[in-house]
Design an enzyme around this catalytic site. Structure first.
Site, PDB file in Angstrom:
ATOM      1  CG  LEU A  33      -1.878  -1.206   1.330  1.00  0.00           C
ATOM      2  CD1 LEU A  33      -2.813  -1.030   2.514  1.00  0.00           C
ATOM      3  CD2 LEU A  33      -2.672  -1.431   0.051  1.00  0.00           C
ATOM      4  CG  HIS A  34       0.709   3.530  -3.106  1.00  0.00           C
ATOM      5  ND1 HIS A  34      -0.369   4.297  -3.491  1.00  0.00           N
ATOM      6  CD2 HIS A  34       0.764   2.490  -3.988  1.00  0.00           C
ATOM      7  CE1 HIS A  34      -0.933   3.776  -4.563  1.00  0.00           C
ATOM      8  NE2 HIS A  34      -0.275   2.667  -4.878  1.00  0.00           N
ATOM      9  CG  HIS A  37      -3.474   1.398  -1.989  1.00  0.00           C
ATOM     10  ND1 HIS A  37      -2.132   1.221  -2.256  1.00  0.00           N
ATOM     11  CD2 HIS A  37      -4.137   0.662  -2.920  1.00  0.00           C
ATOM     12  CE1 HIS A  37      -1.995   0.415  -3.291  1.00  0.00           C
ATOM     13  NE2 HIS A  37      -3.195   0.058  -3.714  1.00  0.00           N
ATOM     14  CD  GLN A  61      -5.693  -8.860 -10.438  1.00  0.00           C
ATOM     15  OE1 GLN A  61      -6.704  -9.101  -9.769  1.00  0.00           O
ATOM     16  NE2 GLN A  61      -5.192  -7.638 -10.550  1.00  0.00           N
ATOM     17  CB  ILE A 176      -2.531   9.791  -4.900  1.00  0.00           C
ATOM     18  CG1 ILE A 176      -3.980   9.826  -4.404  1.00  0.00           C
ATOM     19  CG2 ILE A 176      -1.621  10.558  -3.946  1.00  0.00           C
ATOM     20  CD1 ILE A 176      -4.584  11.201  -4.311  1.00  0.00           C
ATOM     21  CG  MET A 184       1.756   7.857  -5.131  1.00  0.00           C
ATOM     22  SD  MET A 184       1.174   8.182  -3.442  1.00  0.00           S
ATOM     23  CE  MET A 184       2.125   9.662  -3.078  1.00  0.00           C
ATOM     24  CB  SER A 186       1.887  -1.830  -5.422  1.00  0.00           C
ATOM     25  OG  SER A 186       0.756  -1.430  -4.674  1.00  0.00           O
TER      26      SER A 186
END
Length: 280
Positions: A33-34, A37, A61, A176, A184, A186
């Site tokens: 996460l960043h 999120h 996926q 973001i 941003m 992951s």
């Protein structure tokens, strides 16, 4: 904050919330996460009594086994971030919990399967559709939150909600960015220092292309120019650079009304595949 690893325990918790007539927001993630999120968590907290974040690296996926293997997994750090952000519950199941038997269902998203991410990653959106459907059925949220950075995924989820009549509202939140413009993601943590310094060229070229289109330059010329810029940065391998209608995601030859257009890009920077877009 509660952390659940089984469907049964999470449902028991949520059943109690529903009995108290509490509303539920869901943020589906694959972890690592960043702040992007966390912005979804904040949006959910504004709209709902309970915010659930799922952390699950979904194997169905991925059409690249190496990409799945190297995808960052940072559950402990993710839980610290989520607790600090005021998340109510984390759902972090194992692959066996989510798929007691191999998934055989196939979901076809029509034209969305043939362009951009659909064309580059065959089967990707089938996997997204299956896991998101399972999460919607498990959590039964009133709202579900996704970021605009994954614009095509948003279109897939919107179609999923409409066609399968899920009783929830899709909330799309702005991308973001880092201070240098990089969206941003992951995957950014897989970039080495040299690659990270080069990565902001993606947003720079997107912004320049948008401004050129708004200034009246032909779409084909803007695309050609962008290809030339990426070709001049040897570390990049461009997958696609498309100017599309924001609703259909089909290529367009001239831009339409405000907020009906998007420029979408996918590029490899070293071994890491990055995506981004601008809507205008």
């Amino acid at each position: 904050m509660e952390v659940f690893t089984s469907v049964k325990s999470l449902r028991n918790f949520l059943d109690q919330q529903i009995l108290q007539q509490k509303t539920i927001g869901l943020i589906p993630t694959m972890g690592a996460l960043h702040e992007g999120h966390i912005s979804l968590i904040e949006a959910s907290k504004t709209d709902n009594h309970i915010t659930v974040c799922s952390v699950f690296v979904n194997p169905t996926q991925f059409n690249n086994a190496e990409d799945l293997l190297k995808y960052p997994r940072t559950l402990e750090a993710d839980c610290v971030m989520l607790e600090n952000a005021g998340c109510s519950a984390v759902f972090a199941p194992s692959v066996e919990e989510m798929y007691p038997e191999p998934a055989v269902l196939k979901i076809n998203f029509g034209s969305l399967e043939s362009v951009m991410e659909g064309a580059s990653r065959p089967g990707h959106f089938n996997g997204v559709g299956i896991v998101v459907s399972k999460l919607f059925n498990i959590v039964r949220p009133h709202h579900a939150y996704f970021g605009q950075k994954d614009l095509q995924q948003v279109s897939v989820i919107r179609r999923l909600i409409t066609d399968l009549a899920f009783d929830l509202k899709l909330v799309v939140c702005p991308t973001i960015r880092e201070t240098d413009g990089l969206a941003m993601s992951s995957r950014n943590r897989r970039l080495n220092d040299e690659e990270r310094a080069i990565a902001p060229h993606i947003h720079r070229i997107l912004t320049t292309s948008k401004n050129n289109l708004l200034a009246g330059k032909p779409v084909k010329d803007v695309i050609k120019s962008a290809h030339g810029e990426f070709a001049g940065i040897k570390e990049f391998t461009l997958d696609y650079f498309e100017v599309v209608d924001v609703k259909t995601l089909m290529s367009i030859e001239s831009i339409g009304a405000e907020d009906s257009n998007a420029i979408c890009i996918a590029a490899f920077l070293g071994p890491v595949r990055l995506i981004d877009n601008v809507v205008f």
